[in-house]
Write a protein that holds these residues in place. Structure first.
Motif, PDB file in Angstrom:
ATOM      1  N   GLN A 128       0.797  -1.222   0.000  1.00 15.42           N
ATOM      2  CA  GLN A 128       0.000   0.000   0.000  1.00 15.42           C
ATOM      3  C   GLN A 128       0.832   1.276   0.000  1.00 15.42           C
ATOM      4  N   ASN A 309      -8.873  -5.457   0.615  1.00 19.03           N
ATOM      5  CA  ASN A 309      -9.135  -4.793   1.894  1.00 19.03           C
ATOM      6  C   ASN A 309      -9.831  -5.738   2.871  1.00 19.03           C
ATOM      7  N   LEU A 346      -3.890   0.567   5.063  1.00 19.62           N
ATOM      8  CA  LEU A 346      -5.171   0.595   4.357  1.00 19.62           C
ATOM      9  C   LEU A 346      -6.099   1.663   4.935  1.00 19.62           C
ATOM     10  N   TRP A 347      -6.088   1.794   6.262  1.00 17.65           N
ATOM     11  CA  TRP A 347      -6.918   2.826   6.868  1.00 17.65           C
ATOM     12  C   TRP A 347      -6.508   4.206   6.371  1.00 17.65           C
ATOM     13  N   ARG A 349      -5.271   5.038   3.554  1.00  9.16           N
ATOM     14  CA  ARG A 349      -5.728   5.244   2.173  1.00  9.16           C
ATOM     15  C   ARG A 349      -7.245   5.369   2.089  1.00  9.16           C
ATOM     16  N   ASN A 350      -7.963   4.779   3.020  1.00 10.18           N
ATOM     17  CA  ASN A 350      -9.434   4.763   2.958  1.00 10.18           C
ATOM     18  C   ASN A 350     -10.087   5.545   4.089  1.00 10.18           C
ATOM     19  N   ARG A 351      -9.305   6.406   4.754  1.00  4.91           N
ATOM     20  CA  ARG A 351      -9.789   7.040   5.981  1.00  4.91           C
ATOM     21  C   ARG A 351     -11.008   7.920   5.764  1.00  4.91           C
ATOM     22  N   ASP A 353     -13.448   7.126   3.718  1.00  7.87           N
ATOM     23  CA  ASP A 353     -14.572   6.292   3.302  1.00  7.87           C
ATOM     24  C   ASP A 353     -15.454   5.919   4.493  1.00  7.87           C
ATOM     25  N   TRP A 356     -14.677   3.468   7.830  1.00  7.37           N
ATOM     26  CA  TRP A 356     -13.258   3.191   8.068  1.00  7.37           C
ATOM     27  C   TRP A 356     -12.738   3.863   9.334  1.00  7.37           C
ATOM     28  N   ARG A 411     -19.394  -4.519   6.519  1.00 11.61           N
ATOM     29  CA  ARG A 411     -18.786  -4.741   5.205  1.00 11.61           C
ATOM     30  C   ARG A 411     -19.432  -5.919   4.483  1.00 11.61           C
TER      31      ARG A 411
END
Length: 421
Positions: A128, A309, A346-347, A349-351, A353, A356, A411
């Motif tokens: 990532q 993810n 990952l968090w 990058r997706n914070r 969304d 998350w 999810r």
């Protein structure tokens, strides 16, 4: 210029890491030779009680699983828990030399294993975050050795670095290199409270060959020594009596009992007792079955999403389920380090969304045991009392597990809800 900056940063972090490693090596260099008068010595106490003297007893023709025998023959403070019998042979080289030489050698190997664990985490993070592998390994190894969990393993001489490499390796290699994953699982079986739940969850997630083969390797490696102990003790009956005595002793100690207010256990039943002062009859068995059952359903659904993810969250949930389902100490969270590192990336990058934020809070909670250094513990005890000091890590780990379960449930429901629309 960029490459030069990276080399400088890597070098500076490596210096800090080397200083931390040297400091972590000091307890083994300065540990006194064990005697009956200094059994309360905490430096290298697990190396002393769970490795050096049990192996010495085994070499002398006895049964180290018998608490009465160990307390009568050796200067130990804790009984030898039900490690896999192959532990007595695998770690034999550390019990052959003098006590201090064995302790120092074991600590050096543990440092190397923590570095290997950091490398495994760095390879995960690179998926990532495009950072150089050497820099990532150096940074994570430094953080590990400087953290409370890393220092504690080296201070008391735990075997957890090996188990962490095994458990994390089984998860990371289960699809790409199943043979290596099976060997890694066999290493995690060193302590059955790791091997059993991890094997069950790997089997449920479709890695059946890994689960069965890894368990079989551990069993075959232990079988000759079980047969030898049975023969020495006069048969199966007396051997089973020793195992029963071992379990009874483990469940009655101040550091191991589920209803102990001073234990540092981080599994769900023990944490609930220290928080509420109440434990249900059969709580440990119920927690083991309930958490594994919930995990099996949830992990299988996450894996079916076919999303990277979701798979990363499933791996971290697998590690946390192992830790909260059955008796564990804070240092046992080491098995989750590579999965934590990946989920943290990952968090980031997706914070922004949906949902998350749950992952972000869970990652922060999981950082608590690592940051629970001596001065932090002093502050917690001064403000909230000694019971809070030994409960904080468990509350943080259980809270992180709950948050990730909630995230995972949301999810796996999303595709169903979208289909309903």
């Amino acid at each position: 210029m960029k490459d030069r900056t990276l080399r400088v940063v890597t070098g500076l972090v490596a210096v800090v890491g080397a200083l931390s490693a040297w400091r972590a090596l000091q307890p083994s260099l300065r540990v006194p030779i064990p005697t009956l008068a200094n059994k309360a010595e905490e430096r290298m106490q697990d190396f002393r009680d769970a490795l050096y003297f049990p192996i010495r007893e085994f070499m002398d023709g006895g049964n180290p699983y018998n608490p009465a025998v160990m307390f009568a023959n050796w200067p130990v403070r804790q009984d030898f828990n039900l490690y896999q019998p192959y532990h007595l042979v695998l770690h034999l080289p550390f019990a052959l030399p003098s006590y201090r030489v064995g302790a120092v050698t074991f600590t050096v190997v543990s440092l190397l294993l923590l570095t290997l664990l950091a490398w495994m985490a760095a390879t995960h993070v690179r998926v990532q975050v495009p950072i150089p592998l050497v820099l990532g390994t150096v940074v994570l190894a430094t953080l590990l050795v400087t953290s409370q969990l890393g220092k504690a393993q080296l201070y008391v001489g735990q075997v957890n670095p090996l188990i962490a490499v095994g458990a994390a390796g089984a998860l990371m290699a289960r699809s790409s290199h199943p043979r290596w994953a099976a060997l890694a699982l066999a290493a995690a079986w060193l302590k059955p409270q790791f091997g059993l739940p991890l094997a069950i969850l790997l089997f449920a997630r479709g890695s059946r060959r890994v689960a069965v083969t890894g368990t079989a390797i551990a069993a075959v490696a232990s079988l000759p020594w079980v047969v030898l102990l049975i023969a020495r003790g006069g048969g199966v009956g007396p051997f089973l009596d020793v195992i029963a005595a071992n379990l009874a002793h483990a469940n009655s100690t101040s550091y191991g009992a589920v209803d102990s207010v001073t234990a540092q256990r981080v599994d769900l039943p023990a944490v609930l007792f220290r928080v509420t002062g109440w434990v249900a009859p059969g709580a440990e068995a119920l927690a083991l079955v309930g958490i594994l059952a919930l995990s099996v359903v949830l992990l299988r659904r996450l894996d079916r999403l076919g999303d990277a993810n979701a798979t990363a969250i499933a791996d971290l949930l697998t590690c946390l389920a192992v830790v909260v389902a059955v008796v564990h100490q804070p240092g046992d969270l080491l098995i989750a380090v590579p999965a934590m590192a990946l989920v943290a990336a990952l968090w980031w990058r997706n914070r922004r969304d949906r949902d998350w934020w749950l992952v972000g809070v869970a990652v922060v909670a999981l950082a608590v045991p690592f940051a629970h250094l001596h001065f932090v513990d002093n502050a917690v005890v001064a403000l909230l009392g000694a019971r809070a000091g030994v409960t904080l890590d468990g509350v943080a780990i259980v809270a992180a597990w709950v948050l990730l379960v909630v995230f995972a449930v949301r999810r796996v429901r999303e595709p169903v809800l979208q289909g309903a629309r």
